[in-house]
Design a protein around this motif. Sequence first.
Motif, PDB file in Angstrom:
ATOM      1  N   HIS A 183       0.845  -1.189   0.000  1.00 36.57           N
ATOM      2  CA  HIS A 183       0.000   0.000   0.000  1.00 36.57           C
ATOM      3  C   HIS A 183       0.884   1.245   0.000  1.00 36.57           C
ATOM      4  CE1 HIS A 183      -3.009   2.961   1.287  1.00 36.57           C
ATOM      5  NE2 HIS A 183      -3.931   2.092   0.901  1.00 36.57           N
ATOM      6  N   GLU A 184       0.587   2.143  -0.919  1.00 38.09           N
ATOM      7  CA  GLU A 184       1.424   3.337  -1.093  1.00 38.09           C
ATOM      8  C   GLU A 184       1.496   4.192   0.171  1.00 38.09           C
ATOM      9  OE1 GLU A 184       1.345   5.447  -5.052  1.00 38.09           O
ATOM     10  OE2 GLU A 184       0.350   6.935  -3.784  1.00 38.09           O
ATOM     11  N   ALA A 185       0.350   4.490   0.759  1.00 37.41           N
ATOM     12  CA  ALA A 185       0.317   5.376   1.930  1.00 37.41           C
ATOM     13  C   ALA A 185       0.654   4.635   3.215  1.00 37.41           C
ATOM     14  CB  ALA A 185      -1.050   6.045   2.042  1.00 37.41           C
ATOM     15  N   LEU A 186       0.052   3.476   3.412  1.00 37.27           N
ATOM     16  CA  LEU A 186       0.217   2.760   4.674  1.00 37.27           C
ATOM     17  C   LEU A 186       1.569   2.065   4.797  1.00 37.27           C
ATOM     18  CD1 LEU A 186      -3.329   1.151   5.035  1.00 37.27           C
ATOM     19  CD2 LEU A 186      -2.482   3.321   5.966  1.00 37.27           C
ATOM     20  N   ASP A 187       2.174   1.734   3.663  1.00 37.85           N
ATOM     21  CA  ASP A 187       3.443   0.998   3.710  1.00 37.85           C
ATOM     22  C   ASP A 187       4.634   1.869   3.272  1.00 37.85           C
ATOM     23  OD1 ASP A 187       2.335  -1.534   4.566  1.00 37.85           O
ATOM     24  OD2 ASP A 187       1.463  -1.680   2.567  1.00 37.85           O
ATOM     25  N   PHE A 188       4.606   2.315   2.003  1.00 33.01           N
ATOM     26  CA  PHE A 188       5.788   3.028   1.511  1.00 33.01           C
ATOM     27  C   PHE A 188       5.982   4.372   2.210  1.00 33.01           C
ATOM     28  CE2 PHE A 188       7.933   5.966  -1.448  1.00 33.01           C
ATOM     29  CZ  PHE A 188       9.145   5.280  -1.575  1.00 33.01           C
ATOM     30  N   THR A 189       4.935   5.179   2.290  1.00 28.25           N
ATOM     31  CA  THR A 189       5.088   6.498   2.919  1.00 28.25           C
ATOM     32  C   THR A 189       5.492   6.364   4.383  1.00 28.25           C
ATOM     33  OG1 THR A 189       3.532   7.581   1.418  1.00 28.25           O
ATOM     34  CG2 THR A 189       3.890   8.629   3.553  1.00 28.25           C
ATOM     35  N   GLN A 190       4.897   5.391   5.093  1.00 35.69           N
ATOM     36  CA  GLN A 190       5.263   5.187   6.493  1.00 35.69           C
ATOM     37  C   GLN A 190       6.712   4.738   6.626  1.00 35.69           C
ATOM     38  OE1 GLN A 190       3.356   5.964   9.207  1.00 35.69           O
ATOM     39  NE2 GLN A 190       2.008   6.860   7.654  1.00 35.69           N
ATOM     40  N   TRP A 191       7.174   3.908   5.678  1.00 38.49           N
ATOM     41  CA  TRP A 191       8.581   3.469   5.698  1.00 38.49           C
ATOM     42  C   TRP A 191       9.510   4.632   5.396  1.00 38.49           C
ATOM     43  CZ3 TRP A 191      12.165   3.606   1.703  1.00 38.49           C
ATOM     44  CH2 TRP A 191      13.381   2.957   1.949  1.00 38.49           C
ATOM     45  N   LEU A 192       9.205   5.386   4.332  1.00 34.59           N
ATOM     46  CA  LEU A 192      10.080   6.479   3.921  1.00 34.59           C
ATOM     47  C   LEU A 192      10.103   7.582   4.967  1.00 34.59           C
ATOM     48  CD1 LEU A 192      11.897   7.574   1.637  1.00 34.59           C
ATOM     49  CD2 LEU A 192       9.858   8.690   0.690  1.00 34.59           C
ATOM     50  N   GLY A 193       9.024   7.754   5.710  1.00 36.58           N
ATOM     51  CA  GLY A 193       8.956   8.821   6.701  1.00 36.58           C
ATOM     52  C   GLY A 193       9.837   8.615   7.908  1.00 36.58           C
ATOM     53  N   GLN A 194      10.384   7.410   8.078  1.00 37.41           N
ATOM     54  CA  GLN A 194      11.329   7.176   9.175  1.00 37.41           C
ATOM     55  C   GLN A 194      12.670   7.823   8.826  1.00 37.41           C
ATOM     56  OE1 GLN A 194      10.109   5.723  12.001  1.00 37.41           O
ATOM     57  NE2 GLN A 194       8.223   5.851  10.779  1.00 37.41           N
ATOM     58  N   HIS A 195      13.267   8.483   9.815  1.00 38.95           N
ATOM     59  CA  HIS A 195      14.448   9.307   9.542  1.00 38.95           C
ATOM     60  C   HIS A 195      15.556   8.527   8.851  1.00 38.95           C
ATOM     61  CE1 HIS A 195      18.060  11.742  10.296  1.00 38.95           C
ATOM     62  NE2 HIS A 195      17.235  12.755  10.318  1.00 38.95           N
ATOM     63  N   GLU A 196      15.817   7.287   9.305  1.00 36.62           N
ATOM     64  CA  GLU A 196      16.932   6.527   8.729  1.00 36.62           C
ATOM     65  C   GLU A 196      16.672   6.140   7.284  1.00 36.62           C
ATOM     66  OE1 GLU A 196      14.371   3.610  11.117  1.00 36.62           O
ATOM     67  OE2 GLU A 196      15.110   5.681  11.279  1.00 36.62           O
ATOM     68  N   ASN A 197      15.389   5.996   6.901  1.00 36.49           N
ATOM     69  CA  ASN A 197      15.063   5.659   5.521  1.00 36.49           C
ATOM     70  C   ASN A 197      15.047   6.900   4.639  1.00 36.49           C
ATOM     71  OD1 ASN A 197      14.736   2.956   6.328  1.00 36.49           O
ATOM     72  ND2 ASN A 197      12.608   3.335   6.892  1.00 36.49           N
TER      73      ASN A 197
ATOM     74  N   ARG B 187      -8.235  20.000   1.260  1.00 37.88           N
ATOM     75  CA  ARG B 187      -9.000  18.745   1.287  1.00 37.88           C
ATOM     76  C   ARG B 187      -8.116  17.515   1.137  1.00 37.88           C
ATOM     77  NH1 ARG B 187     -13.230  18.955  -3.251  1.00 37.88           N
ATOM     78  NH2 ARG B 187     -11.487  19.952  -4.357  1.00 37.88           N
ATOM     79  N   TYR B 188      -6.811  17.727   0.912  1.00 36.93           N
ATOM     80  CA  TYR B 188      -5.916  16.614   0.647  1.00 36.93           C
ATOM     81  C   TYR B 188      -4.811  16.558   1.711  1.00 36.93           C
ATOM     82  CZ  TYR B 188      -8.208  17.248  -3.868  1.00 36.93           C
ATOM     83  OH  TYR B 188      -9.140  17.405  -4.855  1.00 36.93           O
ATOM     84  N   ASN B 189      -4.079  15.449   1.706  1.00 38.14           N
ATOM     85  CA  ASN B 189      -2.962  15.281   2.630  1.00 38.14           C
ATOM     86  C   ASN B 189      -1.669  15.085   1.850  1.00 38.14           C
ATOM     87  OD1 ASN B 189      -4.554  15.440   4.942  1.00 38.14           O
ATOM     88  ND2 ASN B 189      -4.899  13.229   5.009  1.00 38.14           N
ATOM     89  N   ALA B 190      -0.673  15.907   2.141  1.00 36.71           N
ATOM     90  CA  ALA B 190       0.652  15.720   1.544  1.00 36.71           C
ATOM     91  C   ALA B 190       1.307  14.518   2.197  1.00 36.71           C
ATOM     92  CB  ALA B 190       1.498  16.975   1.750  1.00 36.71           C
ATOM     93  N   ASP B 191       1.956  13.675   1.389  1.00 35.84           N
ATOM     94  CA  ASP B 191       2.543  12.446   1.927  1.00 35.84           C
ATOM     95  C   ASP B 191       3.568  12.747   3.025  1.00 35.84           C
ATOM     96  OD1 ASP B 191       1.001  10.897   0.291  1.00 35.84           O
ATOM     97  OD2 ASP B 191       2.545  10.646  -1.252  1.00 35.84           O
ATOM     98  N   ILE B 192       4.556  13.575   2.698  1.00 36.41           N
ATOM     99  CA  ILE B 192       5.603  13.918   3.664  1.00 36.41           C
ATOM    100  C   ILE B 192       5.935  15.396   3.531  1.00 36.41           C
ATOM    101  CG2 ILE B 192       8.010  13.538   4.374  1.00 36.41           C
ATOM    102  CD1 ILE B 192       7.776  10.679   3.385  1.00 36.41           C
ATOM    103  N   VAL B 193       6.004  16.068   4.662  1.00 39.03           N
ATOM    104  CA  VAL B 193       6.427  17.464   4.719  1.00 39.03           C
ATOM    105  C   VAL B 193       7.577  17.545   5.717  1.00 39.03           C
ATOM    106  CG1 VAL B 193       5.772  19.841   5.243  1.00 39.03           C
ATOM    107  CG2 VAL B 193       4.105  18.291   4.203  1.00 39.03           C
ATOM    108  N   ALA B 194       8.657  18.220   5.344  1.00 38.27           N
ATOM    109  CA  ALA B 194       9.814  18.361   6.223  1.00 38.27           C
ATOM    110  C   ALA B 194      10.426  19.739   5.995  1.00 38.27           C
ATOM    111  CB  ALA B 194      10.834  17.250   5.957  1.00 38.27           C
ATOM    112  N   GLU B 195      11.526  19.997   6.673  1.00 41.01           N
ATOM    113  CA  GLU B 195      12.259  21.244   6.495  1.00 41.01           C
ATOM    114  C   GLU B 195      13.722  20.931   6.220  1.00 41.01           C
ATOM    115  OE1 GLU B 195      11.729  23.500  10.021  1.00 41.01           O
ATOM    116  OE2 GLU B 195       9.623  23.984   9.628  1.00 41.01           O
ATOM    117  N   LEU B 196      14.346  21.728   5.362  1.00 42.07           N
ATOM    118  CA  LEU B 196      15.781  21.598   5.164  1.00 42.07           C
ATOM    119  C   LEU B 196      16.482  21.894   6.481  1.00 42.07           C
ATOM    120  CD1 LEU B 196      16.398  23.349   1.714  1.00 42.07           C
ATOM    121  CD2 LEU B 196      16.433  20.899   2.197  1.00 42.07           C
ATOM    122  N   SER B 197      17.441  21.056   6.837  1.00 39.40           N
ATOM    123  CA  SER B 197      18.135  21.223   8.109  1.00 39.40           C
ATOM    124  C   SER B 197      18.775  22.603   8.195  1.00 39.40           C
ATOM    125  CB  SER B 197      19.216  20.148   8.264  1.00 39.40           C
ATOM    126  OG  SER B 197      18.638  18.861   8.296  1.00 39.40           O
ATOM    127  N   GLY B 198      18.586  23.233   9.348  1.00 37.11           N
ATOM    128  CA  GLY B 198      19.189  24.537   9.579  1.00 37.11           C
ATOM    129  C   GLY B 198      18.451  25.690   8.955  1.00 37.11           C
TER     130      GLY B 198
END
Length: 319
Positions: free
Chosen positions: A25-39, A62-73
């Motif tokens: 599953h794209e959201a439940l599996d891949f996005t959750q895996w990629l969202g871990q810092h080490e991955n 109305r939508y959810n972005a898969d992953i949102v982060a910030e460039l370090s620093g």
Amino acid sequence: MLPPTSPRYQLGTLKTVPLRTMWPHEALDFTQWLGQHENLALLCEELEISVENIRMEVASGRYNADIVAELSGSKKVVIIENQLETTDHKHLGQLLTYASAHDASVIIWNVSDYTEEHRQAIDWFNQHMPESISFFLVKVELWQIGDSLPAPKFNIICQPNNWAKTVVQASREEGSGPSDLKLLQQRFWNGFKEWTQQQRPQSQLRLGRTPRPQHWYTISFGTSKATISLTTNSRERRIGCELYIREDAALYDRLAADRAAIDQALGDQPEWMDLPDSVAFRIVKYHACSPLDETQWPTYFAWLHTQAEIFQRTFRNRF
């Protein structure tokens, strides 16, 4: 001469693995895996960026972005849209919607495959958007040798024509363009990279990152848990080499339990820094010098190179 059938010449077969076998599953599996810092660090290493404040399934209207982060620093927003299939107009539209909603500076589209039309679209964005905005199209693959565990591979299909230039230009547009010191730092790391390349094949270091106008240069050495970071500090008149561990207190404690052996391997009494916020940990050595004295740079390059190799040998098998 050994015959071709000798066991010495027996090699494994490299093959691709369908992404859905690992991440159904794209959201439940891949996005959750990629969202871990080490991955996510694996993807970031390929793109030559570092991120923090990682969030998944962030509301964008109305939508959810898969992953949102910030460039370090910095507060620059990074948007990641995942699609474990061939690119389509729907996901391209979502990508632009999320980028607009979060005022993103770096937009990454991870896909299993892509059409020529969508590749051209991402290239067009990079050519015509302000240089403070960068688009990446990344093809995700899984590779396996024999019966080994599958390994992820992130292949950059599209990126800004000059990624280092993009970072510098973004700083200029914020009113804090690269100072003479920052440009000197970039020249220092360019010189270090060229000096190291001249040491081959003796050199054990592999420097893949593009030098940037900043006081540090990071080196990966086969793990996502830590990096070797080289630093230059003209105000405190020193250069340094350190093991940088982010958000892994257990790893730092495990290394600290073996401190006597590590100190002996590194030499010169390295400093162990358990930072107050417990977000990052450092094991660092410094060398007093004058980083602004360009006539001494070859000497400084040699010290940094030697220390980086020592750190690499010391920590490579401790993770």
